[in-house]
Write an enzyme that holds these catalytic residues in place. Sequence first.
Site, PDB file in Angstrom:
ATOM      1  N   GLU A 165     -13.628   4.973  -2.816  1.00 25.43           N
ATOM      2  CA  GLU A 165     -12.198   5.232  -2.645  1.00 25.43           C
ATOM      3  C   GLU A 165     -11.646   6.023  -3.821  1.00 25.43           C
ATOM      4  O   GLU A 165     -11.847   5.663  -4.988  1.00 25.43           O
ATOM      5  CB  GLU A 165     -11.453   3.893  -2.540  1.00 25.43           C
ATOM      6  CG  GLU A 165     -10.017   4.011  -2.095  1.00 25.43           C
ATOM      7  CD  GLU A 165      -9.891   4.409  -0.631  1.00 25.43           C
ATOM      8  OE1 GLU A 165      -8.894   5.080  -0.313  1.00 25.43           O
ATOM      9  OE2 GLU A 165     -10.758   4.042   0.172  1.00 25.43           O
ATOM     10  N   ASP A 217     -13.744   6.342   2.571  1.00 23.11           N
ATOM     11  CA  ASP A 217     -12.584   6.287   3.452  1.00 23.11           C
ATOM     12  C   ASP A 217     -11.751   7.553   3.383  1.00 23.11           C
ATOM     13  O   ASP A 217     -11.176   7.991   4.374  1.00 23.11           O
ATOM     14  CB  ASP A 217     -11.713   5.074   3.101  1.00 23.11           C
ATOM     15  CG  ASP A 217     -10.602   4.849   4.107  1.00 23.11           C
ATOM     16  OD1 ASP A 217     -10.906   4.823   5.318  1.00 23.11           O
ATOM     17  OD2 ASP A 217      -9.437   4.717   3.698  1.00 23.11           O
ATOM     18  N   ASP A 218     -11.675   8.194   2.212  1.00 23.85           N
ATOM     19  CA  ASP A 218     -10.890   9.423   2.078  1.00 23.85           C
ATOM     20  C   ASP A 218     -11.467  10.537   2.935  1.00 23.85           C
ATOM     21  O   ASP A 218     -10.731  11.382   3.447  1.00 23.85           O
ATOM     22  CB  ASP A 218     -10.848   9.869   0.609  1.00 23.85           C
ATOM     23  CG  ASP A 218     -10.250   8.812  -0.294  1.00 23.85           C
ATOM     24  OD1 ASP A 218      -9.126   8.382  -0.028  1.00 23.85           O
ATOM     25  OD2 ASP A 218     -10.932   8.393  -1.248  1.00 23.85           O
ATOM     26  N   ASN A 233       0.366  11.652   0.880  1.00 27.06           N
ATOM     27  CA  ASN A 233       1.199  10.571   0.366  1.00 27.06           C
ATOM     28  C   ASN A 233       0.987  10.449  -1.137  1.00 27.06           C
ATOM     29  O   ASN A 233       0.010  10.987  -1.666  1.00 27.06           O
ATOM     30  CB  ASN A 233       0.883   9.246   1.100  1.00 27.06           C
ATOM     31  CG  ASN A 233      -0.583   8.876   1.084  1.00 27.06           C
ATOM     32  OD1 ASN A 233      -1.204   8.856   0.027  1.00 27.06           O
ATOM     33  ND2 ASN A 233      -1.145   8.618   2.253  1.00 27.06           N
ATOM     34  N   LYS A 237      -6.278  -1.962  -0.592  1.00 27.84           N
ATOM     35  CA  LYS A 237      -7.149  -1.741   0.567  1.00 27.84           C
ATOM     36  C   LYS A 237      -7.708  -3.058   1.087  1.00 27.84           C
ATOM     37  O   LYS A 237      -7.744  -3.321   2.300  1.00 27.84           O
ATOM     38  CB  LYS A 237      -8.302  -0.814   0.192  1.00 27.84           C
ATOM     39  CG  LYS A 237      -7.916   0.633   0.030  1.00 27.84           C
ATOM     40  CD  LYS A 237      -7.930   1.364   1.372  1.00 27.84           C
ATOM     41  CE  LYS A 237      -7.658   2.841   1.191  1.00 27.84           C
ATOM     42  NZ  LYS A 237      -7.688   3.591   2.444  1.00 27.84           N
ATOM     43  N   TYR A 286       0.859  -1.181   0.000  1.00 21.57           N
ATOM     44  CA  TYR A 286       0.000   0.000   0.000  1.00 21.57           C
ATOM     45  C   TYR A 286       0.896   1.232   0.000  1.00 21.57           C
ATOM     46  O   TYR A 286       1.954   1.225  -0.622  1.00 21.57           O
ATOM     47  CB  TYR A 286      -1.008  -0.039   1.155  1.00 21.57           C
ATOM     48  CG  TYR A 286      -2.179   0.858   0.853  1.00 21.57           C
ATOM     49  CD1 TYR A 286      -2.973   0.608  -0.268  1.00 21.57           C
ATOM     50  CD2 TYR A 286      -2.475   1.961   1.627  1.00 21.57           C
ATOM     51  CE1 TYR A 286      -4.030   1.446  -0.596  1.00 21.57           C
ATOM     52  CE2 TYR A 286      -3.536   2.799   1.309  1.00 21.57           C
ATOM     53  CZ  TYR A 286      -4.296   2.543   0.193  1.00 21.57           C
ATOM     54  OH  TYR A 286      -5.323   3.366  -0.145  1.00 21.57           O
ATOM     55  N   ARG A 335      -8.785  10.256  -8.679  1.00 22.41           N
ATOM     56  CA  ARG A 335      -7.918  10.984  -7.740  1.00 22.41           C
ATOM     57  C   ARG A 335      -7.150   9.967  -6.905  1.00 22.41           C
ATOM     58  O   ARG A 335      -7.429   9.758  -5.738  1.00 22.41           O
ATOM     59  CB  ARG A 335      -8.754  11.914  -6.843  1.00 22.41           C
ATOM     60  CG  ARG A 335      -7.923  12.943  -6.091  1.00 22.41           C
ATOM     61  CD  ARG A 335      -8.684  13.521  -4.924  1.00 22.41           C
ATOM     62  NE  ARG A 335      -9.067  12.505  -3.950  1.00 22.41           N
ATOM     63  CZ  ARG A 335      -8.248  12.004  -3.030  1.00 22.41           C
ATOM     64  NH1 ARG A 335      -7.000  12.407  -2.957  1.00 22.41           N
ATOM     65  NH2 ARG A 335      -8.676  11.092  -2.179  1.00 22.41           N
TER      66      ARG A 335
END
Length: 548
Positions: free
Chosen positions: A242, A265-266, A405, A171, A100, A153
């Site tokens: 996501e 989740d973002d 990140n 994920k 990840y 994105r």
Amino acid sequence: MANHITTGLEHRGVAVLRDPLLNKGTAFTLKERAALGLRGLLPPHVHTQDVQAQRYLAHLRDLPNPLEKFIDLNALHDRNEALFFRVVSENPDEIMPLIYTPTVGLACQKFGNIFQRPRGLFISADDRGRIASVLRNWPARDVGIIVVTDGERILGLGDLGANGMGIPVGKLSLYAACAGIHPRRCLPVMLDVGTDNEALRRDPFYIGLKQKRLRGKRYDELMGEFVQAVQKVFPAALIQFEDFANSNAFRFLHKYRDKVCTFNDDIQGTAAVVLAGLYSALRITGTALRDQTILCLGAGEAATGICDLVVSALREQGMSEAQGRKRCWLFDSRSLVVASRTDLAQHKRPYAHEGPRITDFLQAVETLKPTAIIGVAAVGGTFTQPVVEAMARLNDRPIVFALSNPTSKSECTAEQAYAWSEGRALFACGSPFDPVTLDGRVFVPRQGNNSYIFPGLGLGVVASAARRVTDEMFLAAARTLARQTTNTDLGQGSLYPPLARIRDVSARIATAVAEVAYAHKLSARRRPANVLAYIRSQMYDPRYPRYA
């Protein structure tokens, strides 16, 4: 433990070896080899899974760079899932950055070049009208969690189109490794609606539709069909959105969160892990959340999600929503978000306070005097030395979260944050950094990584059969994660527990989430007498089952 894998006469010979859920490689016993028609198909010596793991790690560590290791780990995932998840779950500090963040960002950029074998479902704009039939092509029927992206994105890298499939795959690998969701119950989905990345459309190795992105009504109808098809084919599945673009991420969350079991989740996972980090930092400063002024560098999904959850936490403590919002400020790509601006997207407006138009982030720090700065803008190096020094001048223990990140997008490094604050910064990062030695003291920075939150949250939702995912669940997850950070962790500058404890942490987060589901009557199931014990009983153990 919840392995739930059996094999019979329908799985024999080479078919067993080619099924990653069944394959044990050289660990098949002599009795299993006889029963399953494997004699002669394997070398004669029987190895334990322990030895296989040791052998694989020795091989992996000889590979020259993270991308080669990512490719090799994918190959192991494709041939032997139990061994893959054993390696990941027992070596999280080493392996998670490879499967990840940060390595997955580079892997997505080069996805077409390194593509070996499809994993998950690719649903394209050309599948409109038949998405349910495409979902039925998936071999499992007891899907518990779907992670879906349209690739617009990806991390801080922008539009990578179908190459973004690396994100759902990564994920869901963490769901299995960190929280024990059985890999058979995990479904990665790429909703390929094209890409506006012209370089990808010209790339002969690109794996997706070579057309501009579908937008507007047709795009929304495709998403609507997908959500409805999931309810029909996998009615028990949690849908995790996501890496969608900001405008779509907020729209879909607001549109579907009260209709189906879903979260983003973002927006929400990031918010919970940041709130947990703030709770840990406040144990060091000895101050309360209501006393903080938070300045986010960035005003997209992550920043507004963080502010929204902080406000929810403050409301639980008796503060009004309006008062809570005034503790949170945003700084976007143009300037400080203030009420006088006329160019603000809808999701920014709740945090557009009365204030001066400031276009320089350092000036915003000097003016607002925040206790915490949180970087989520994916612009590397933006927490400059003057910014960190100003935070250290304004605060005895400045809170500095550089969360963007991959590593190239990080607002500052751990070494910079500690050096520029004379070792007083309470630091968390989005990509991993090595320990830092300063003036004889060793600081151990830890990632404010969503992997602390979403696996446990998903486990709690699935295990309790919750019908919805609520803000109360994210608040419970954040509080639980913060409680897992010990005084020893805090003493070395770590605001999160070690990843070595991630499965235990996830079990406790899942328990807290399930308790919310039971308390709010979001589950038709009866509450177990011991929820934590029940949660642990549902967790996949990546050790080989016996077939004979």
